[in-house]
Write an enzyme that holds these catalytic residues in place. Structure first.
Site, PDB file in Angstrom:
ATOM      1  CE  LYS A 142      12.691  12.978  10.113  1.00 19.00           C
ATOM      2  NZ  LYS A 142      12.653  12.296   8.822  1.00 19.00           N
ATOM      3  CG  ASN A 197      17.058  15.244   7.765  1.00 19.66           C
ATOM      4  OD1 ASN A 197      17.415  16.321   7.302  1.00 19.66           O
ATOM      5  ND2 ASN A 197      17.551  14.095   7.363  1.00 19.66           N
ATOM      6  CG  ASP A 206      14.533  13.055   5.765  1.00 20.67           C
ATOM      7  OD1 ASP A 206      15.459  12.313   6.116  1.00 20.67           O
ATOM      8  OD2 ASP A 206      13.705  13.538   6.562  1.00 20.67           O
ATOM      9  N   GLY A 238       1.494   6.426  -2.610  1.00 20.12           N
ATOM     10  CA  GLY A 238       1.390   7.025  -1.292  1.00 20.12           C
ATOM     11  C   GLY A 238       1.137   8.520  -1.367  1.00 20.12           C
ATOM     12  CB  ALA A 239      -1.099  10.821  -0.732  1.00 20.05           C
ATOM     13  N   GLY A 240       1.285  10.212   2.000  1.00 20.14           N
ATOM     14  CA  GLY A 240       1.592  10.593   3.380  1.00 20.14           C
ATOM     15  C   GLY A 240       2.772  11.553   3.394  1.00 20.14           C
ATOM     16  CB  ALA A 251       7.692   9.434   3.072  1.00 22.48           C
TER      17      ALA A 251
HETATM   18  P1  ATR Z   1       4.928   8.505   6.176  1.00 19.66           P
HETATM   19  O1  ATR Z   1       5.268   9.732   6.976  1.00 19.66           O
HETATM   20  O2  ATR Z   1       5.895   7.370   6.371  1.00 19.66           O
HETATM   21  O3  ATR Z   1       4.691   8.806   4.751  1.00 19.66           O
HETATM   22  P2  ATR Z   1       2.089   8.421   6.686  1.00 19.66           P
HETATM   23  O4  ATR Z   1       2.045   9.906   6.536  1.00 19.66           O
HETATM   24  O5  ATR Z   1       1.331   7.781   7.808  1.00 19.66           O
HETATM   25  O6  ATR Z   1       3.578   7.913   6.831  1.00 19.66           O
HETATM   26  O7  ATR Z   1       1.616   7.775   5.280  1.00 19.66           O
HETATM   27  C1  ATR Z   1       1.477   6.394   5.085  1.00 19.66           C
HETATM   28  C2  ATR Z   1       1.149   6.129   3.623  1.00 19.66           C
HETATM   29  O8  ATR Z   1       1.059   4.715   3.438  1.00 19.66           O
HETATM   30  C3  ATR Z   1      -0.188   6.699   3.179  1.00 19.66           C
HETATM   31  O9  ATR Z   1      -0.113   7.028   1.812  1.00 19.66           O
HETATM   32  C4  ATR Z   1      -1.146   5.514   3.406  1.00 19.66           C
HETATM   33  O10 ATR Z   1      -2.317   5.547   2.631  1.00 19.66           O
HETATM   34  P3  ATR Z   1      -3.633   6.358   3.156  1.00 19.66           P
HETATM   35  O11 ATR Z   1      -3.365   7.790   2.898  1.00 19.66           O
HETATM   36  O12 ATR Z   1      -4.741   5.828   2.323  1.00 19.66           O
HETATM   37  O13 ATR Z   1      -3.771   6.032   4.606  1.00 19.66           O
HETATM   38  C5  ATR Z   1      -0.257   4.377   2.965  1.00 19.66           C
HETATM   39  N1  ATR Z   1      -0.628   3.083   3.540  1.00 19.66           N
HETATM   40  C6  ATR Z   1      -0.446   2.654   4.805  1.00 19.66           C
HETATM   41  N2  ATR Z   1      -0.910   1.394   4.960  1.00 19.66           N
HETATM   42  C7  ATR Z   1      -1.410   1.018   3.756  1.00 19.66           C
HETATM   43  C8  ATR Z   1      -2.027  -0.183   3.251  1.00 19.66           C
HETATM   44  N3  ATR Z   1      -2.214  -1.250   4.030  1.00 19.66           N
HETATM   45  N4  ATR Z   1      -2.397  -0.201   1.942  1.00 19.66           N
HETATM   46  C9  ATR Z   1      -2.204   0.864   1.140  1.00 19.66           C
HETATM   47  N5  ATR Z   1      -1.620   2.018   1.555  1.00 19.66           N
HETATM   48  C10 ATR Z   1      -1.240   2.102   2.837  1.00 19.66           C
END
Ligand code: ATR
Length: 272
Positions: free
Chosen positions: A64, A85, A100, A124-126, A128
């Site tokens: 992407k 995308n 997306d 979440g803060a990844g 997406a």
């Molecule tokens: P994506 O691109 O799908 O958003 P990513 O950038 O890897 O994937 O982000 C994954 C998200 O899921 C993050 O917010 C992660 O939290 P951290 O920043 O603390 O790693 C969250 N996540 C993944 N597994 C988790 C778990 N078991 N419990 C809580 N949060 C989780």
């Protein structure tokens, strides 16, 4: 015309079923297929597509961001998010779009209505979550970003406009007062289907719980939300509406979201 999904690996995808069902319904003579593309072959694949006058394509993991340098121009959506995308082939000019987040927000507003007065908790803060937060922050009345690693949520909230704060998942009691709860973490995804990012006691009637996870179709979080009397929206709708937006870019026609949803659902059910 031929349309493709470029990714690596692309074995498991609902996109061909979704788009081919919509092409068929509208009587369009197009075919959407998977095009597995190893990262080191991305440039050469785009070149080959250009020579074969393809209709357009979707781009997925891990391409992407890398695909940007092979585009002739970027639409504002792709510039804002920094990822592509959807590729539009406009008479040989390749334009990179990102549907997306637009799709994700469209699915949400169709279910919920206007977001202006809403208090939203985003988990979440990844990648997406960041893209969704960017769109939501200026639109909603309050946005609370909760993440397992609180620093990431805080850092993200600080660069966003509006009434936006970041905190750790330990602060999840704020979910009680939220109008909309969005899970943009991977928690609850197959095979960890018994997990939920939120304690069920904080979910309530009058809330909308939106899980961007679509495998399984009904996550533990959604099951808990239903039990609490909350409304739910599953991630397959986000996937469908990004497809709807891509389809519109390619064909200038509006496909039926339900047709695409049902086609995607059949594929997911076949996997199980
Ligand atoms: P994506 O691109 O799908 O958003 P990513 O950038 O890897 O994937 O982000 C994954 C998200 O899921 C993050 O917010 C992660 O939290 P951290 O920043 O603390 O790693 C969250 N996540 C993944 N597994 C988790 C778990 N078991 N419990 C809580 N949060 C989780």
């Amino acid at each position: 015309m031929n349309y493709y999904l470029l990714g690596y690996p692309v074995g498991h995808s609902v996109s061909p079923a979704m788009h081919n069902a919509a092409f068929k319904e509208l009587g369009l003579p197009h075919i959407y297929s998977l095009l597995e593309t190893e990262p080191e072959k991305l440039g050469e694949t785009v070149q080959r597509l250009r020579e074969n006058k393809f209709g357009g394509a979707n781009v997925t993991t891990p391409h992407k961001i890398e695909i940007i340098k092979h585009m002739d121009t970027l639409a504002p959506s792709a510039k804002r998010i920094g990822a592509v995308n959807t590729i539009e082939n406009r008479g040989g000019q390749l334009i990179g779009h990102n549907t997306d987040v637009i799709g994700g927000i469209k699915a949400l507003t169709l279910k919920y209505g206007e977001l202006t007065e809403s208090r939203v908790v985003l988990l979440g803060a990844g990648g997406a979550a960041r893209a969704l937060a960017q769109e939501l922050a200026p639109k909603v009345s309050e946005l609370v970003i909760l993440n397992r690693s609180p620093d990431k949520a805080d850092k993200l909230a600080r660069i966003l406009p509006g009434n936006t704060v970041g905190a750790g998942l330990g602060e999840q009691q704020v979910v009680k007062t939220a109008d909309i709860v969005i899970n943009a973490t991977s928690v609850g995804m197959t095979p960890n289907t018994s997990e939920s990012p939120i304690d069920a006691q904080y979910l309530r009637q009058g809330q909308l719980v939106y899980d961007i996870v679509y495998n399984p179709i009904k996550t533990k979080l959604m099951q808990d939300a239903e039990k609490a009397g909350a409304e739910t929206l599953g991630g397959l709708w986000m996937l469908v509406y990004q497809g709807v937006e891509s389809f519109k870019i390619w064909t200038d026609q509006e496909p039926t979201a339900e047709t695409m949803y049902n086609a995607a659902l059949r594929v997911l059910e076949d996997w199980h």
